[in-house]
Scaffold this motif. Structure first.
Motif, PDB file in Angstrom:
ATOM      1  N   UNK A 115      -7.033  -8.130   5.280  1.00 41.94           N
ATOM      2  CA  UNK A 115      -7.169  -6.669   5.283  1.00 41.94           C
ATOM      3  C   UNK A 115      -5.863  -6.007   5.697  1.00 41.94           C
ATOM      4  N   UNK A 116      -5.222  -6.586   6.700  1.00 43.95           N
ATOM      5  CA  UNK A 116      -3.919  -6.066   7.134  1.00 43.95           C
ATOM      6  C   UNK A 116      -2.898  -6.160   6.006  1.00 43.95           C
ATOM      7  N   UNK A 117      -2.986  -7.237   5.233  1.00 42.93           N
ATOM      8  CA  UNK A 117      -2.060  -7.386   4.111  1.00 42.93           C
ATOM      9  C   UNK A 117      -2.276  -6.277   3.076  1.00 42.93           C
ATOM     10  N   UNK A 118      -3.525  -5.915   2.820  1.00 44.40           N
ATOM     11  CA  UNK A 118      -3.806  -4.836   1.879  1.00 44.40           C
ATOM     12  C   UNK A 118      -3.222  -3.509   2.375  1.00 44.40           C
ATOM     13  N   UNK A 119      -3.340  -3.244   3.660  1.00 47.69           N
ATOM     14  CA  UNK A 119      -2.757  -2.030   4.236  1.00 47.69           C
ATOM     15  C   UNK A 119      -1.241  -2.028   4.083  1.00 47.69           C
ATOM     16  N   UNK A 120      -0.651  -3.193   4.297  1.00 46.44           N
ATOM     17  CA  UNK A 120       0.810  -3.292   4.168  1.00 46.44           C
ATOM     18  C   UNK A 120       1.232  -3.036   2.727  1.00 46.44           C
ATOM     19  N   UNK A 121       0.468  -3.555   1.781  1.00 48.82           N
ATOM     20  CA  UNK A 121       0.793  -3.319   0.370  1.00 48.82           C
ATOM     21  C   UNK A 121       0.678  -1.831   0.028  1.00 48.82           C
ATOM     22  N   UNK A 122      -0.336  -1.185   0.592  1.00 50.83           N
ATOM     23  CA  UNK A 122      -0.469   0.255   0.378  1.00 50.83           C
ATOM     24  C   UNK A 122       0.714   0.999   0.976  1.00 50.83           C
ATOM     25  N   UNK A 123       1.134   0.577   2.167  1.00 52.00           N
ATOM     26  CA  UNK A 123       2.288   1.208   2.809  1.00 52.00           C
ATOM     27  C   UNK A 123       3.546   0.983   1.975  1.00 52.00           C
ATOM     28  N   UNK A 124       3.640  -0.197   1.359  1.00 49.42           N
ATOM     29  CA  UNK A 124       4.790  -0.484   0.517  1.00 49.42           C
ATOM     30  C   UNK A 124       4.798   0.428  -0.719  1.00 49.42           C
ATOM     31  N   UNK A 125       3.629   0.619  -1.312  1.00 53.13           N
ATOM     32  CA  UNK A 125       3.525   1.516  -2.465  1.00 53.13           C
ATOM     33  C   UNK A 125       3.911   2.936  -2.079  1.00 53.13           C
ATOM     34  N   UNK A 126       3.423   3.342  -0.922  1.00 54.47           N
ATOM     35  CA  UNK A 126       3.748   4.684  -0.439  1.00 54.47           C
ATOM     36  C   UNK A 126       5.244   4.827  -0.166  1.00 54.47           C
ATOM     37  N   UNK A 127       5.857   3.781   0.393  1.00 56.11           N
ATOM     38  CA  UNK A 127       7.289   3.840   0.688  1.00 56.11           C
ATOM     39  C   UNK A 127       8.106   3.920  -0.590  1.00 56.11           C
ATOM     40  N   UNK A 128       7.707   3.182  -1.615  1.00 56.23           N
ATOM     41  CA  UNK A 128       8.411   3.241  -2.898  1.00 56.23           C
ATOM     42  C   UNK A 128       8.283   4.630  -3.508  1.00 56.23           C
ATOM     43  N   UNK A 129       7.074   5.202  -3.424  1.00 51.87           N
ATOM     44  CA  UNK A 129       6.875   6.562  -3.944  1.00 51.87           C
ATOM     45  C   UNK A 129       7.708   7.568  -3.156  1.00 51.87           C
ATOM     46  N   UNK A 130       7.821   7.331  -1.843  1.00 57.17           N
ATOM     47  CA  UNK A 130       8.602   8.248  -1.004  1.00 57.17           C
ATOM     48  C   UNK A 130      10.077   8.203  -1.382  1.00 57.17           C
ATOM     49  N   UNK A 131      10.556   7.036  -1.753  1.00 62.06           N
ATOM     50  CA  UNK A 131      11.951   6.921  -2.200  1.00 62.06           C
ATOM     51  C   UNK A 131      12.150   7.711  -3.489  1.00 62.06           C
ATOM     52  N   UNK A 132      11.159   7.632  -4.372  1.00 58.96           N
ATOM     53  CA  UNK A 132      11.257   8.412  -5.617  1.00 58.96           C
ATOM     54  C   UNK A 132      11.300   9.905  -5.319  1.00 58.96           C
TER      55      UNK A 132
ATOM     56  N   UNK B 134      21.860  18.528   0.906  1.00 59.16           N
ATOM     57  CA  UNK B 134      22.124  17.265   0.198  1.00 59.16           C
ATOM     58  C   UNK B 134      22.267  16.103   1.180  1.00 59.16           C
ATOM     59  N   UNK B 135      22.976  16.327   2.270  1.00 60.72           N
ATOM     60  CA  UNK B 135      23.153  15.273   3.279  1.00 60.72           C
ATOM     61  C   UNK B 135      21.797  14.886   3.882  1.00 60.72           C
ATOM     62  N   UNK B 136      20.976  15.907   4.111  1.00 57.36           N
ATOM     63  CA  UNK B 136      19.643  15.629   4.673  1.00 57.36           C
ATOM     64  C   UNK B 136      18.807  14.820   3.692  1.00 57.36           C
ATOM     65  N   UNK B 137      18.884  15.165   2.405  1.00 57.06           N
ATOM     66  CA  UNK B 137      18.121  14.427   1.392  1.00 57.06           C
ATOM     67  C   UNK B 137      18.603  12.974   1.293  1.00 57.06           C
ATOM     68  N   UNK B 138      19.922  12.772   1.380  1.00 51.42           N
ATOM     69  CA  UNK B 138      20.460  11.396   1.344  1.00 51.42           C
ATOM     70  C   UNK B 138      19.994  10.593   2.559  1.00 51.42           C
ATOM     71  N   UNK B 139      19.985  11.238   3.732  1.00 46.84           N
ATOM     72  CA  UNK B 139      19.531  10.551   4.945  1.00 46.84           C
ATOM     73  C   UNK B 139      18.051  10.199   4.843  1.00 46.84           C
ATOM     74  N   UNK B 140      17.265  11.129   4.305  1.00 47.66           N
ATOM     75  CA  UNK B 140      15.840  10.849   4.153  1.00 47.66           C
ATOM     76  C   UNK B 140      15.587   9.690   3.184  1.00 47.66           C
TER      77      UNK B 140
ATOM     78  N   UNK C 245      17.624   7.192   2.726  1.00 45.50           N
ATOM     79  CA  UNK C 245      18.010   5.969   3.438  1.00 45.50           C
ATOM     80  C   UNK C 245      16.887   5.507   4.361  1.00 45.50           C
ATOM     81  N   UNK C 246      16.266   6.484   5.035  1.00 47.75           N
ATOM     82  CA  UNK C 246      15.134   6.141   5.899  1.00 47.75           C
ATOM     83  C   UNK C 246      13.961   5.580   5.091  1.00 47.75           C
TER      84      UNK C 246
END
Length: 361
Positions: free
Chosen positions: A115-132, A183-189, A191-192
């Motif tokens: 179950x924890x692995x499923x949550x991590x996969x969801x977090x990974x999907x969310x992180x990839x979307x956040x990068x986009x 722009x600098x703020x967007x680049x920093x975000x 990176x995070x």
């Protein structure tokens, strides 16, 4: 007739009566027969046998101890003393309650990690979307910066001819700085967001290890549960069963023994005779339990590398001064020949008389 006349009638010389030659031969024959009888009785030349005989011989086998691999209370004993059992046959059942609970607990642990692995996969999907999203914000910030710079450049030209106010020029300059900051703020975000993806990957690897560990715990719990059914390690006949129903047994407790049908003989031969024995020499075996009438055959397969006293827990020490020389015995292993039905009737520990053929000179 007077005495003088009787004396005159006796012969002038007297000789003892000669013994008969037949009697002399008879006495000599009796003496020879007595000597030969003594030589034969003690098996001395010329009556030495062509074999070595010993009654210091015993049937041996390889009993297998049956012990539990897990601790618990004996719930049921499913066999009887001296019963024949097949390899893998259930012998003893240990109570399973606590081991079934361990299996359930281990299954829950595996489920929790998955179950924890499923949550991590969801977090990974969310992180990839956040990068986009961050990429889109960066593109928007770049466009805003470009517009601000164009507007500032235009204001810079107009201010030279006093076509715009100073306030408008300053606002254009401020807008460029704001766009650069955005722009600098967007680049920093971004990176995070990318760092978050890395963290999610690390967490996923850690969770996969935790899942493997949980599955290993489940496998161990299931293995311990299977150990609660104690099975025969080999096929053979049981010895005396020492376990009792309701008894609390620990790991390694001797519950019973299984004696496989394979037997051999250990003949303890005098050290003075061992030089006349070699591997492969045929042997005749008379087992006391068979009445001494049925002769079994076998062959020497091994000769011990030391005398029996060397393997004893209490060795004699001749250096103490109390020395009495005793002929030592060397164990000789003899294997029974195949296709002898009487071998099935013998048991471990039985006594036997063995005759081993000497080495041909």
């Amino acid at each position: 007739m007077n005495t003088d006349e009787n004396i005159q009638t006796q012969p002038e010389t007297w000789q003892p009566k000669k013994k008969s030659p037949f009697k002399r031969l008879l006495i000599l024959a009796l003496l020879i027969a007595g000597v030969l009888g003594i030589l034969y009785a003690y098996q001395l030349p010329p009556f030495s046998p062509n074999y070595i005989e010993t009654n210091n011989a015993y049937v041996r086998g390889k009993p297998v101890v049956v012990s539990p691999k897990v601790a618990g209370y004996v719930q049921k004993i499913m066999v009887q003393d001296y019963e024949w059992v097949e390899m893998g046959q259930p012998l003893v059942q240990i109570e399973t309650d606590q081991y079934e609970m361990k299996v359930s607990q281990a299954k829950a642990g595996v489920l929790a990690q998955e179950t924890s692995l499923q949550k991590i996969k969801q977090a990974q999907t969310s992180a990839v979307a956040n990068v986009a999203v961050m990429d889109a914000n960066i593109a928007s910030a770049r466009a805003s910066l470009d517009n601000a710079r164009v507007a500032y450049a235009r204001m810079a030209e107009l201010i030279k001819i006093d076509a715009v106010s100073r306030q408008a020029y300053d606002d254009a300059s401020t807008n460029v700085k704001k766009a650069e900051s955005a722009l600098a703020q967007a680049l920093a975000q971004k990176k995070n967001a990318e760092q978050e993806i890395g963290n999610v990957v690390v967490n996923e690897k850690s969770n996969l290890v935790a899942i493997d560990n949980a599955k290993a715990g489940l496998a161990l719990a299931e293995l311990e549960l299977s150990y609660t059914t104690i099975k025969a390690p080999v096929s053979g006949r049981l010895g005396e069963i020492t376990a009792k129903e309701g008894q609390l047994v620990a790991v390694g407790t001797n519950l019973m023994s299984v004696v496989p049908p394979e037997h051999w003989l250990i003949a303890n031969v005098k050290e003075t005779q061992i030089g006349q024995i070699a591997i492969g020499q045929p042997a005749q075996i008379t087992v006391d339990a068979l009445g001494g009438k049925q002769v079994l055959t076998g062959k020497v397969v091994q000769i011990a590398p030391a005398t029996g006293s060397e393997f004893s827990a209490n060795k004699t020490d001749p250096s103490t001064g109390n020395f009495i020389k005793v002929a030592q015995r060397v164990p000789v292993k003899i294997a029974f020949d195949d296709n002898q039905p009487n071998v099935k009737e013998i048991s471990m520990g039985m006594s036997a008389v063995v005759k081993i053929e000497k080495i041909a000179k």
